[in-house]
Design a protein around this motif. Structure first.
Motif, PDB file in Angstrom:
ATOM      1  N   ASP A 161      29.876   7.302 -29.562  1.00 15.11           N
ATOM      2  CA  ASP A 161      31.127   7.674 -28.688  1.00 15.11           C
ATOM      3  C   ASP A 161      32.647   7.962 -29.725  1.00 15.11           C
ATOM      4  OD1 ASP A 161      29.980   7.526 -26.297  1.00 15.11           O
ATOM      5  OD2 ASP A 161      30.519   5.602 -25.729  1.00 15.11           O
TER       6      ASP A 161
ATOM      7  N   ARG B 265      32.000  11.304 -31.554  1.00 12.42           N
ATOM      8  CA  ARG B 265      32.065  12.507 -30.518  1.00 12.42           C
ATOM      9  C   ARG B 265      33.594  12.780 -30.600  1.00 12.42           C
ATOM     10  NH1 ARG B 265      27.747  14.133 -27.924  1.00 12.42           N
ATOM     11  NH2 ARG B 265      25.827  12.918 -27.729  1.00 12.42           N
TER      12      ARG B 265
ATOM     13  N   ASP C 246      28.288  18.508 -28.607  1.00 15.97           N
ATOM     14  CA  ASP C 246      28.311  17.847 -27.448  1.00 15.97           C
ATOM     15  C   ASP C 246      26.979  18.101 -26.481  1.00 15.97           C
ATOM     16  OD1 ASP C 246      30.698  16.651 -27.465  1.00 15.97           O
ATOM     17  OD2 ASP C 246      31.893  18.192 -26.491  1.00 15.97           O
ATOM     18  N   GLN C 247      26.279  19.464 -27.143  1.00 12.01           N
ATOM     19  CA  GLN C 247      25.050  19.842 -26.234  1.00 12.01           C
ATOM     20  C   GLN C 247      23.744  19.055 -26.661  1.00 12.01           C
ATOM     21  OE1 GLN C 247      25.227  22.058 -23.967  1.00 12.01           O
ATOM     22  NE2 GLN C 247      27.533  21.719 -24.491  1.00 12.01           N
ATOM     23  N   GLN C 248      24.210  17.919 -27.790  1.00  9.86           N
ATOM     24  CA  GLN C 248      23.018  17.347 -28.251  1.00  9.86           C
ATOM     25  C   GLN C 248      23.013  16.060 -27.260  1.00  9.86           C
ATOM     26  OE1 GLN C 248      21.036  18.104 -30.702  1.00  9.86           O
ATOM     27  NE2 GLN C 248      22.346  19.557 -31.690  1.00  9.86           N
ATOM     28  N   ALA C 249      21.927  16.138 -26.354  1.00  8.18           N
ATOM     29  CA  ALA C 249      21.354  15.110 -25.452  1.00  8.18           C
ATOM     30  C   ALA C 249      20.991  13.838 -26.082  1.00  8.18           C
ATOM     31  CB  ALA C 249      20.647  15.841 -24.249  1.00  8.18           C
ATOM     32  N   HIS C 250      20.129  13.916 -26.861  1.00  8.35           N
ATOM     33  CA  HIS C 250      19.527  12.800 -27.435  1.00  8.35           C
ATOM     34  C   HIS C 250      20.245  12.049 -28.632  1.00  8.35           C
ATOM     35  CE1 HIS C 250      15.785  13.626 -25.139  1.00  8.35           C
ATOM     36  NE2 HIS C 250      15.713  14.760 -25.689  1.00  8.35           N
ATOM     37  N   GLU C 251      20.568  10.623 -28.257  1.00  6.13           N
ATOM     38  CA  GLU C 251      21.542  10.270 -29.358  1.00  6.13           C
ATOM     39  C   GLU C 251      20.999  10.168 -30.850  1.00  6.13           C
ATOM     40  OE1 GLU C 251      22.268   5.593 -29.439  1.00  6.13           O
ATOM     41  OE2 GLU C 251      24.033   6.518 -28.290  1.00  6.13           O
TER      42      GLU C 251
ATOM     43  N   THR D 119      19.242  12.473 -32.408  1.00  9.66           N
ATOM     44  CA  THR D 119      19.472  14.039 -32.642  1.00  9.66           C
ATOM     45  C   THR D 119      21.055  14.267 -32.904  1.00  9.66           C
ATOM     46  OG1 THR D 119      17.665  14.785 -31.339  1.00  9.66           O
ATOM     47  CG2 THR D 119      18.953  16.502 -31.971  1.00  9.66           C
ATOM     48  N   PHE D 120      21.942  13.538 -32.042  1.00  9.19           N
ATOM     49  CA  PHE D 120      23.258  13.990 -32.054  1.00  9.19           C
ATOM     50  C   PHE D 120      23.743  13.120 -33.444  1.00  9.19           C
ATOM     51  CE2 PHE D 120      27.242  11.761 -32.079  1.00  9.19           C
ATOM     52  CZ  PHE D 120      28.018  12.585 -32.128  1.00  9.19           C
TER      53      PHE D 120
END
Length: 213
Positions: free
Chosen positions: A122, A125, A141-146, A148-149
């Motif tokens: 968090d 981001r 922000d488009q990376q849904a999987h943590e 991968t983000f």
């Protein structure tokens, strides 16, 4: 090539590494600090190790003895070789790795980053929207999987830090003025060798002489 202090730099590839005027990038394992040494002592030893390796690489290019190469050592300023200021130099440290870069006729910056812990997601981001280019922050922000983000954030942050180092700019909030400063700065992900790649990402940025800044 073995540098001073038995350092063994390994050449790394990246997209564009064969273009005219592109830098050369090397990764170097940090030396093992004595048992019980504080973190700052270990970092200081890694820094000395990396500077010795960079001096050796530069001396080889110039046909001189390593001890004849004087490197600047001003905190917050890019490394420079006395009498050879047109050659771009950069060093980055993270955990057990150091990254080195030499650019024959232009500015260069490198950065190596460790993939952050999931508990920091968090905060990361928020940092992305504050410091990174808006379209990069939006893509994160488009990376849904943590997981991968976290990898994508580390890669984006390393690229941003490398670009800032290339122009000699400290970390500041994103702005139109910063965007203008970074115009013409090219960046690429650095391909780390298998022994260095676990939990680490790296980037290089460069700008050939005559392209401003």
């Amino acid at each position: 090539m073995v540098a001073e202090g038995n350092a063994q730099p390994t050449r790394c590839g990246f997209a564009g590494d064969e273009t005219p005027g592109a830098p050369r990038v090397y990764v170097l394992p940090a030396p093992v600090a004595p048992a019980g040494a504080p973190p700052e002592a270990a970092r200081r030893l890694a820094r000395q190790h990396a500077r010795a390796a960079l001096r050796s690489l530069l001396a080889h290019d110039l046909g001189r003895a390593p001890e004849a190469i004087a490197l600047s050592d001003t905190r917050g300023q890019p490394v420079r070789a006395a009498g050879h200021e047109r050659i771009g130099l950069s060093i980055s440290h993270e955990h057990a790795l150091s990254l080195l870069a030499l650019c024959p006729d232009g500015a260069v910056g490198v950065d190596v980053a460790r993939v952050p812990a999931a508990s920091d997601a968090d905060e990361l981001r928020r940092a992305a929207h504050l410091f990174l280019e808006p379209n990069v922050a939006a893509a994160l922000d488009q990376q849904a999987h943590e997981a991968t983000f976290l990898i994508a954030f580390a890669a984006a942050w390393a690229a941003h830090e490398a670009r800032l180092k290339c122009i000699g700019q400290p970390l500041v909030e994103w702005s139109p003025a910063l965007s203008a400063q970074l115009a013409g700065v090219r960046s690429a992900a650095v391909e780390l060798p298998p022994w260095a790649v676990a939990d680490h990402v790296a980037a290089v940025a460069w700008r050939a002489a005559g392209l401003g800044g």
